[in-house]
Design an enzyme around this catalytic site. Structure first.
Site, PDB file in Angstrom:
ATOM      1  N   ASP A  97     146.550 -29.140 129.158  1.00 52.99           N
ATOM      2  CA  ASP A  97     146.278 -29.032 127.726  1.00 52.99           C
ATOM      3  C   ASP A  97     145.442 -27.769 127.531  1.00 52.99           C
ATOM      4  O   ASP A  97     144.334 -27.665 128.066  1.00 52.99           O
ATOM      5  CB  ASP A  97     145.479 -30.284 127.320  1.00 52.99           C
ATOM      6  CG  ASP A  97     145.594 -30.621 125.856  1.00 52.99           C
ATOM      7  OD1 ASP A  97     145.720 -29.689 125.044  1.00 52.99           O
ATOM      8  OD2 ASP A  97     145.538 -31.815 125.522  1.00 52.99           O
ATOM      9  N   ASP A 198     147.116 -26.857 122.223  1.00 47.50           N
ATOM     10  CA  ASP A 198     146.381 -27.614 121.210  1.00 47.50           C
ATOM     11  C   ASP A 198     146.340 -26.848 119.883  1.00 47.50           C
ATOM     12  O   ASP A 198     146.116 -25.628 119.878  1.00 47.50           O
ATOM     13  CB  ASP A 198     144.946 -27.813 121.733  1.00 47.50           C
ATOM     14  CG  ASP A 198     144.102 -28.686 120.835  1.00 47.50           C
ATOM     15  OD1 ASP A 198     144.352 -29.903 120.789  1.00 47.50           O
ATOM     16  OD2 ASP A 198     143.182 -28.151 120.175  1.00 47.50           O
ATOM     17  N   GLU A 265     151.285 -28.387 119.810  1.00 47.56           N
ATOM     18  CA  GLU A 265     150.847 -29.397 118.839  1.00 47.56           C
ATOM     19  C   GLU A 265     150.995 -28.783 117.445  1.00 47.56           C
ATOM     20  O   GLU A 265     150.248 -27.885 117.067  1.00 47.56           O
ATOM     21  CB  GLU A 265     149.392 -29.803 119.075  1.00 47.56           C
ATOM     22  CG  GLU A 265     149.026 -31.009 118.215  1.00 47.56           C
ATOM     23  CD  GLU A 265     147.547 -31.170 117.945  1.00 47.56           C
ATOM     24  OE1 GLU A 265     147.154 -32.244 117.483  1.00 47.56           O
ATOM     25  OE2 GLU A 265     146.763 -30.221 118.173  1.00 47.56           O
ATOM     26  N   HIS A 327     146.390 -39.721 121.431  1.00 47.16           N
ATOM     27  CA  HIS A 327     144.955 -40.016 121.469  1.00 47.16           C
ATOM     28  C   HIS A 327     144.256 -39.726 120.139  1.00 47.16           C
ATOM     29  O   HIS A 327     143.034 -39.783 120.069  1.00 47.16           O
ATOM     30  CB  HIS A 327     144.311 -39.177 122.569  1.00 47.16           C
ATOM     31  CG  HIS A 327     144.449 -37.697 122.300  1.00 47.16           C
ATOM     32  ND1 HIS A 327     145.669 -37.063 122.196  1.00 47.16           N
ATOM     33  CD2 HIS A 327     143.535 -36.742 122.074  1.00 47.16           C
ATOM     34  CE1 HIS A 327     145.491 -35.796 121.924  1.00 47.16           C
ATOM     35  NE2 HIS A 327     144.191 -35.566 121.848  1.00 47.16           N
ATOM     36  N   ASP A 328     145.003 -39.354 119.106  1.00 47.92           N
ATOM     37  CA  ASP A 328     144.380 -38.962 117.840  1.00 47.92           C
ATOM     38  C   ASP A 328     144.591 -39.956 116.704  1.00 47.92           C
ATOM     39  O   ASP A 328     144.015 -39.778 115.636  1.00 47.92           O
ATOM     40  CB  ASP A 328     144.906 -37.588 117.399  1.00 47.92           C
ATOM     41  CG  ASP A 328     144.334 -36.461 118.238  1.00 47.92           C
ATOM     42  OD1 ASP A 328     143.204 -36.620 118.746  1.00 47.92           O
ATOM     43  OD2 ASP A 328     145.013 -35.432 118.402  1.00 47.92           O
TER      44      ASP A 328
END
Ligand code: NOJ
Length: 542
Positions: A97, A198, A265, A327-328
């Site tokens: 990431d 990201d 992302e 995870h968000d």
């Protein structure tokens, strides 16, 4: 092979919560290494690991203070090497990431930048004078009510889309570009097969810093992740991002002949904007994340069908992703089911995730049907966002619970005190129990994954939507050799699916290869199939 990822299944490990190996209550690289057999056994080709770099951990690693070092909480660079070696042995690729949009405020670059207006690194971040009344340069909001922080020392504001401790880099500065590209090279040279980039559509902002238009609430496409009431047209998806992404892809291609996969992302208002991120001639990202399915407010066959029609129309044959959780935002089970139907819906969603046209990303624990365990009190909150808007928004801790491996104390996640509580039902819902139970969600995932491996149409076939039943989503997947029909009852009512809805299939005889419900009476089917509430079927020709 350059295109290894096109038929891959990815597993997303939130490292902090996966497996602790040293008793500090935080998951780490060695813990992940210890669990590689589990991931391999599931049938995974690539693991996306959340950030493990040196960081003050305000945003649990998304605030980096040294991009080329592993945070001691997560291990060492040698552990990373070992991870690559062990993953290779199991034919698993590693996705790291990479955070290019911002750094930690503890990063030496920012420390230097904030020293004075003449600092060599001043222009590496986005600094701006206050308005004449002392207020911030514009109305932009992000993780915090304002994206601007006044810095006493030099009497200017700096820009931070995320937390105050995550100042944004200035991507209009060519030294920033050179430096950040070298970080990508570093991790690819260390063995990463792909980068998950990201917030990659946040890199470049409007040069005039114009105000964003105010809206009634958060725009639909951002509903999973933000709470503000504006449309961030001037700081998200600015057209100048594309120029930077072209440079990035060109840089990566010319330095790494294997053309490593770039996953981005990307939150965009519509699929047309998503298409732009592939570039004009495969010269930007190979795989911008497609989050649209995860923004559905409820599981509904009609809306899913509309979305899939739109994907077919607009995305066509561009490789895309299938993402239901990360995870968000709250897990798919929580978003799409009541507690009583949760396990059935989890299997239904597994069928959906793994049979659609697109590259599936399984968020760790989805294969157990985990549900969120949000903080009960503000004292329990770990993710700062949960404090900013408490109690209307409790932050992201709930979907980041430690992984339950067995029913021992702390679920086998740690021998110490876990950084956050486990799922409420971890003593029943854990890997060990589900491995033993042939009807478990885990074993169901393994079966669907195996079917995806065996039936090539599920990996590379076309997709044709079937019928228009308001409760049933049905589609066929077909390639030159194989075919499958998938029928998903997205309602709590019994439903009937008629194979006749597609004239192409009339002459064939079909049987059920897999059902989410284990009490299917007969495998061979006639024209009409009755489905139980939330039942999903994979049907193949005899
Ligand atoms: C997106 C990540 O997924 C999220 O977890 C993080 O807080 C922000 N970017 C900032 O890096």
């Amino acid at each position: 092979m350059n295109n290894w990822w096109k038929e891959a299944i990815f597993y997303h490990v939130y490292l902090r919560s996966f497996q602790d190996s040293n008793g500090d209550g935080i998951g780490d690289l060695q813990g992940l290494i210890n669990r590689l057999d589990y991931i391999a056994d599931l049938g995974i080709d690539g693991i996306w690991i959340s950030p493990f770099y040196q960081s003050p951990h305000v945003d649990f690693g998304y605030d980096i203070s040294n991009h080329k070092a592993v945070d001691p909480r997560y291990g060492t660079l040698e552990d990373f090497d070992k991870l690559i070696e062990e993953a290779n042995k199991r034919n698993i690729k590693i996705v790291v990431d990479i955070i290019l949009n911002h750094t930690s405020d503890q990063h030496p670059f920012f420390i230097e930048s904030r020293q004075s207006k003449d600092s060599e690194k001043r222009d590496w971040y986005i600094w701006c004078d206050p308005k004449p009344d002392g207020s911030p340069p514009n109305n932009w909001q992000g993780f915090e009510p304002s994206t601007w922080k006044f810095d006493e020392k030099t009497q200017q504001y700096y820009y931070h889309y995320f937390y105050v401790q995550q100042p944004d880099l200035n991507w209009r500065n060519s030294d920033v570009i050179t430096e950040m590209f070298s970080i990508c090279d570093f991790w690819i040279n260390k063995g990463a097969a792909a980068l998950r980039l990201d917030a990659i559509n946040y890199l470049v902002e409007d040069p005039e810093l114009k105000d964003n238009p105010i809206t009634d609430g958060v725009p639909d496409y951002l509903r999973n992740i933000y709470q503000f009431n504006q449309d961030p047209i001037h700081n998200l998806n600015h057209p100048d991002n594309h120029e930077v992404l072209k440079k990035l892809r060109q840089h990566i291609r010319s330095n790494h002949p294997e053309d490593p996969l770039l996953i981005g992302e990307i939150w965009v208002p519509n699929t047309q904007e998503l298409v732009n991120y592939y570039g004009t001639n495969d010269d930007e990202l190979q795989l911008p994340f497609n989050f649209f399915l995860s923004t559905l407010s409820q599981l509904n066959a009609v809306t899913c069908r509309e979305m899939l029609e739109d994907f077919e129309r607009t995305l066509g044959n561009f490789p895309t992703t299938v993402v239901l959780s990360n995870h968000d935002f709250p897990r798919s089970t929580v978003r799409y089911s009541q507690e009583k139907d949760s396990d059935q819906v989890a299997k239904l969603l597994a069928t959906f995730l793994l049979t659609l046209k697109g590259i599936p990303f399984i968020y760790y624990g989805e294969e157990l049907g985990l549900r969120d365990n949000p903080p009960d009190t503000i004292e329990e909150v770990q993710d700062p966002r949960g404090k900013i808007d408490w109690p209307s928004y409790k932050g992201r801790d709930g979907c980041r619970t430690p992984m339950p491996w067995n029913n021992s104390l702390n679920g086998g996640f740690t021998e110490g005190k876990p950084w956050y509580k486990l799922p409420l039902d971890y003593q029943q819902r854990n890997v060990e129990n589900q491995v033993k139970d042939p009807d478990s969600i885990l074993n169901y995932y393994k079966q669907v994954i195996k079917i995806r491996r065996n039936v090539s149409a599920l990996r590379r076939g076309n997709l044709i939507l079937l019928g228009d039943d308001p409760n049933l989503l049905a589609y066929s997947r077909t390639d030159e050799k194989t075919q499958a029909i998938i029928v998903l009852n997205m309602s709590s009512d019994r439903c009937t699916f008629e194979l006749l809805t597609s004239p192409t299939f009339v002459t064939q005889s079909w049987s059920i290869l897999l059902s989410t419900h284990n009490d299917v009476k007969s495998k061979t089917i006639s024209e009409k199939i009755s489905l139980q509430p939330f039942e999903g079927l994979i049907i193949v020709p005899n």
